[in-house]
Design an enzyme around this catalytic site. Structure first.
Site, PDB file in Angstrom:
ATOM      1  CG  HIS A  29     -26.959 -19.205   2.203  1.00  0.00           C
ATOM      2  ND1 HIS A  29     -28.111 -19.922   1.975  1.00  0.00           N
ATOM      3  CD2 HIS A  29     -25.927 -20.040   1.890  1.00  0.00           C
ATOM      4  CE1 HIS A  29     -27.802 -21.131   1.530  1.00  0.00           C
ATOM      5  NE2 HIS A  29     -26.477 -21.222   1.470  1.00  0.00           N
ATOM      6  CG  ASP A  37     -30.227 -24.429  -6.562  1.00  0.00           C
ATOM      7  OD1 ASP A  37     -29.077 -24.788  -6.861  1.00  0.00           O
ATOM      8  OD2 ASP A  37     -30.687 -24.520  -5.411  1.00  0.00           O
ATOM      9  NE  ARG A  71     -23.715 -28.662  -7.828  1.00  0.00           N
ATOM     10  CZ  ARG A  71     -23.851 -27.770  -6.851  1.00  0.00           C
ATOM     11  NH1 ARG A  71     -24.945 -27.051  -6.754  1.00  0.00           N
ATOM     12  NH2 ARG A  71     -22.900 -27.577  -5.972  1.00  0.00           N
ATOM     13  CB  SER A  86     -26.311 -23.752  -5.998  1.00  0.00           C
ATOM     14  OG  SER A  86     -27.175 -24.254  -5.024  1.00  0.00           O
ATOM     15  CE  LYS A 106     -30.231 -22.297  -3.046  1.00  0.00           C
ATOM     16  NZ  LYS A 106     -29.806 -23.614  -2.673  1.00  0.00           N
TER      17      LYS A 106
HETATM   18  N1  URA Z   1     -25.859 -24.893  -0.535  1.00  0.00           N
HETATM   19  C1  URA Z   1     -26.586 -24.671  -1.658  1.00  0.00           C
HETATM   20  O1  URA Z   1     -27.679 -24.115  -1.602  1.00  0.00           O
HETATM   21  N2  URA Z   1     -26.056 -25.064  -2.830  1.00  0.00           N
HETATM   22  C2  URA Z   1     -24.849 -25.663  -2.951  1.00  0.00           C
HETATM   23  O2  URA Z   1     -24.446 -25.979  -4.038  1.00  0.00           O
HETATM   24  C3  URA Z   1     -24.126 -25.894  -1.770  1.00  0.00           C
HETATM   25  C4  URA Z   1     -24.660 -25.486  -0.574  1.00  0.00           C
END
Ligand code: URA
Length: 435
Positions: A82, A161, A168, A183, A187
């Protein structure tokens, strides 16, 4: 239990227990807790923070708000990566085939981009015929047969999320470490990989502006990953210019091909070697980073890494010949050079601004429903620290219409800054976090 009491508890510096966190995420996902209460809670979390147990509970509750993928039908060690985002970030297109060529299984779900350029899925879809929507059975089957598959993130992955992130975004509560960690990790954990590596960007244009904050985020991400039973490592990288040279979907695929076939070196290859080494050592495929690096370089030099990308493209309905003959990828009708107005050394390239130029050319989306033009974008001809003579090309613009092309050339001049003397660059890879 009442959400009002939980907000007040966090506002006053209290620690939320597991049941309270579950109640909050369940209620927010099913709509019984309204946006205004959840925004107050996000702000309280941003200001007061959370301890590791709270962050783990929040992450697990968000992970279980939707589908949790069970990758056990896939044999072997499954790896995922990621990135916290970056302009010109085509890392997955290079890294995934590289590690797959070394024996790791890559069963990856990726997103589309909003703003700047597209996400990994948009980039892959610029390859003629390539499909990013496979059934779960096809997805597992492709990974078992070919060692790699990359598909679009399903709508049901961590729906809490999706809702929270949108909230947010408009309530000033994005830059909170507990909220970013939950967050990202909800995932990643729901996607099911055994090994997760994270690329945490630092600097202008990144969520984390200072190296200290980036390190705190990286350490929290890896701690939560490990507490959830996964192997995890993070690297902190500077985002003081776009990654690699190309910004734009098909242009980034072409660059990924150049790196995978050993024709391009630089920050993109280095990033993939470091992330890939973390993956191979965490997976137990290599005893040291040095050994892992050699394995990855061998995959590139031998052509196995590019073959692996071609194999994945063919298995997902794409034209593998487009990788050998990039002229088959979508081509822009117009090309323009951006000649330097000065002689000097490039001291800065505003990454966000370059991303915006690509978006204005049609390479990214301003709203979710915009369609992307896969052919357009920008290829940098100079990077930080490079000397330049007046008249030298700083970048090439690829446009589908002359007006947008001319606008892009004008905007790109302002993306570059110059200095008279040499320019020292801080190391691109700032730190590797493994504990
Ligand atoms: N990427 C994400 O998936 N969530 C966040 O809060 C910040 C970056």
């Amino acid at each position: 239990m009442r959400m009002t009491d939980l907000i007040a508890k966090k506002r006053d510096g209290g620690v939320l227990d597991t049941e309270e966190i579950r109640f909050m995420i369940r209620g927010y996902t099913d709509g019984s807790i309204p946006d205004y209460q959840m925004s107050a809670m996000c702000m309280a979390i941003l200001l007061r923070g959370m301890d590791d147990r709270e962050v783990l509970d929040l992450t697990m509750s968000m992970m279980h708000s939707g589908e949790v993928l069970d990758l056990s039908p896939i044999e072997g060690v499954k790896a995922d990566k990621h990135s916290t985002g970056g302009v010109g970030d085509k890392t997955s297109l290079v890294l995934c085939p590289m590690v797959s060529a070394c024996g790791l299984k890559v069963a990856k779900m990726s997103g589309r981009g909003l703003g700047h350029t597209g996400g990994t899925i948009d980039k892959l879809e610029s390859i003629p015929g390539f499909s990013t929507s496979l059934t779960e059975e096809q997805f597992f089957d492709n990974v078992n047969r070919h060692g790699i598959a990359i598909i679009g993130q399903t709508a049901d992955l961590a729906p809490a999320d999706k809702k929270l992130y949108a909230l947010r975004d408009v309530t000033g509560t994005v830059p909170s470490i507990p909220l970013i960690v939950s967050s990202v990790m909800s995932k990643k954990l729901a996607s099911g990989a055994d090994v997760i590596v994270l690329d945490v960007k630092c600097g202008d244009g990144a969520f984390m502006k200072s190296p200290e904050d980036a390190e705190e985020l990286a350490r929290s991400l890896t701690r939560i990953g490990r507490l959830a039973g996964r192997k995890c490592a993070a690297i902190i990288t500077d985002m003081d210019q776009p990654l690699g040279f190309a910004v734009g979907n098909a242009l980034e695929v072409e660059e990924a091909i150049r790196v995978l076939s050993g024709q391009e070196e630089g920050d993109l290859l280095e990033l993939c070697l470091v992330l890939g080494s973390c993956m191979l050592t965490e997976a137990g495929f290599a005893a040291s980073d040095g050994e892992a690096r050699e394995m990855l370089l061998d995959a590139v030099r031998s052509g196995r890494a590019l073959d692996k990308l071609a194999e994945m493209v063919e298995a997902q309905g794409g034209d593998p010949e487009a990788l050998r003959h990039p002229g088959r990828l979508p081509q822009a009708a117009y090309r323009y050079e951006v000649p330097s107005r000065v002689t000097g050394t490039v001291s800065r390239i505003h990454a966000e601004a370059v991303g915006l130029v690509s978006m204005k050319l049609g390479g990214g989306r301003a709203t979710k429903t915009d369609t992307i033009d896969p052919a357009v974008g920008v290829v940098l001809q100079r990077k930080l620290g490079d000397p330049v003579q007046a008249g030298d090309s700083l970048a090439t613009v690829y446009a589908s219409d002359p007006d947008r092309g001319a606008e892009a050339v004008a905007l790109l001049h302002d993306c570059f800054e110059f200095s008279d003397g040499p320019v020292a660059r801080p190391p691109f890879i700032r730190k590797i976090v493994r504990d």
